[in-house]
Design an enzyme around this catalytic site. Structure first.
Site, PDB file in Angstrom:
ATOM      1  NE  ARG A  12      -3.004   0.402   3.272  1.00 60.71           N
ATOM      2  CZ  ARG A  12      -2.342   0.922   4.134  1.00 60.71           C
ATOM      3  NH1 ARG A  12      -2.036   2.423   4.000  1.00 60.71           N
ATOM      4  NH2 ARG A  12      -2.069   0.471   5.262  1.00 60.71           N
ATOM      5  CE1 TYR A  48     -13.431   5.535 -19.705  1.00 62.00           C
ATOM      6  CE2 TYR A  48     -13.601   6.106 -17.563  1.00 62.00           C
ATOM      7  CZ  TYR A  48     -13.668   5.255 -18.579  1.00 62.00           C
ATOM      8  OH  TYR A  48     -14.138   3.913 -18.201  1.00 62.00           O
ATOM      9  CG  ASP A  65      -7.114  10.216 -19.255  1.00 63.39           C
ATOM     10  OD1 ASP A  65      -6.334   9.597 -19.973  1.00 63.39           O
ATOM     11  OD2 ASP A  65      -8.202   9.762 -18.919  1.00 63.39           O
ATOM     12  CE  LYS A  72      -9.775   1.665 -20.990  1.00 66.21           C
ATOM     13  NZ  LYS A  72     -10.360   2.819 -20.708  1.00 66.21           N
TER      14      LYS A  72
END
Ligand SMILES: *Cc1c(COP(=O)(O)O)cnc(C)c1O
Length: 381
Positions: A47, A101, A173, A198
């Site tokens: 983490r 998006y 992005d 992607k």
């Protein structure tokens, strides 16, 4: 000395873990969630983004995006939400491009208000559209280029300068372009985000996200990220490292195939319109040419009204009608029935998304087969 200057080489070698024990040619996977704390420099825990495979993928992304550092997240949305929460607090304001998006759009609309964070969406994608929304308490400009699904191009350098002028953080992005086609940092942008689900992943089989920036910004995102716990697992980090080794060859083939497919569709009588930044008649082609090294594998097109989009998609034999994008295989979807179904016909029309619009993620199969498939499905019968 390491010779790691060009993107192709960085894809393969940057960040790789030296297998000192067995001298294997690839990074080993370290699955431990528990690490010793005596006599070590770093306290490691997944983490904290600092297990060996997480660090390796961070270094590879930083190398590819020309940044000092990068952090791996469990999804693109985890990268986006953690980054925004790292820099926004109660009373702040953020300017977001209107056609970002869908997930990021919903994040803004459904989450920010709960935390007392104000936001505005731009009316268009011109620089003045962004400038018009800037207020006294604005902290961030958030944008995306090329955009989804109409492949609009935002001028990266102009947005970065606008942000600097108003002392704002610029966040982009860069998912649709990939680091092979576009490096926004080189144009002055502060932070670059990818849905690694992607092109970086590229095989439609991993969910992941990354954020790249200066050491200082990444430290701030880390501080927030460790509290929210949206980290990439070490196993996914390993798979992503493996995927990125072929990123450069994949993206170049995507670029090539998409250009050929776009030209084919542009001249087809059953196609009304093609949206591809590589085409000369794309309204932002000049800006695309200035800031992109390749035009990417994504394009959209509108069928003529007499051709039913559902029937057309069902006739396809190679190209798969399916959600998501950027895999090695060609996939297609109708935004009006999928990603943009819930916003309703009125909003779709406002955004220029017709019912006959199809978003095509051009794969790296033989372009002759892709075109043959389109040709047979475009035949009206
Ligand atoms: C898919 C996508 C995202 C979200 O990524 P997830 O990995 O699904 O969370 C963000 N931005 C763009 C442009 C995308 O295509």
């Amino acid at each position: 000395m390491s010779i790691n200057k060009h993107q192709e080489t960085k894809c393969i070698h940057s960040g790789e873990i030296d297998d000192k024990q067995f001298k294997g040619a690839v990074s080993p996977i370290f699955m431990a969630t528990s690490y010793a704390y005596f006599d070590v420099d770093t306290l490691r825990y997944p983490r904290y983004f600092n297990t060996p495979n997480q660090e390796a993928i961070g270094k590879k992304i930083a190398a590819l995006e020309n940044t000092e550092a990068a952090l791996p997240f469990a999804s693109g949305m985890a990268a986006i939400s953690n980054t925004l929460f790292a820099f926004l607090k109660k009373g702040d304001h953020i300017v977001l491009q209107k056609d970002i998006y869908g997930g990021a759009f919903h994040f803004a609309e459904e989450e920010l208000e709960k935390y007392g964070i104000e936001y505005s969406f731009t009316k268009g994608i011109k620089i003045t559209d962004f400038e018009n929304e800037i207020k006294e308490n604005t902290k961030i400009i958030y944008f995306e280029t090329p955009s989804n699904p109409l492949l609009k191009i935002v001028d990266v350098k102009a947005i970065a300068s606008l942000a600097k002028k108003h002392q704002l953080l610029s966040i982009v992005d860069n998912t649709f372009a990939s680091p092979i086609n576009q490096n926004p940092i080189d144009f002055g942008v502060d932070i670059v985000i990818h849905s690694a689900t992607k092109y970086l992943g590229g095989h439609s089989d991993i969910l992941a996200g990354v954020v790249a920036s200066s050491k200082e910004n990444i430290q701030q995102i880390f501080e927030t990220g460790k509290n929210f716990g949206g980290n990439m697992s070490h196993f996914i980090a390993y798979l992503l490292e493996r995927s990125i080794k072929t990123l450069s060859v994949r993206v170049k083939k995507h670029n090539k195939n998409a250009m050929i497919v776009a030209s084919f569709l542009e001249h087809h009588p059953m196609v009304k319109k093609v949206y591809y930044p590589g085409l000369n008649n794309h309204p932002n082609h000049k800006i695309a040419k200035k800031q992109m090294k390749g035009y990417g594998g994504m394009l959209s097109f509108e069928l003529v009204e007499t051709l039913n989009p559902k029937i057309f998609q069902k006739k396809l034999k190679l190209i798969k009608p399916s959600l998501s994008l950027a895999g090695v295989e060609s996939t297609i979807l109708q935004p009006a029935e999928t990603s943009h179904k819930l916003i309703g016909a009125h909003k779709r029309k406002e955004q220029g998304i017709s019912d006959g619009l199809l978003r095509f993620s051009v794969g790296i199969e033989s372009v002759k087969d892709i075109i043959m498939d389109l040709e047979q499905a475009l035949k009206s019968e």
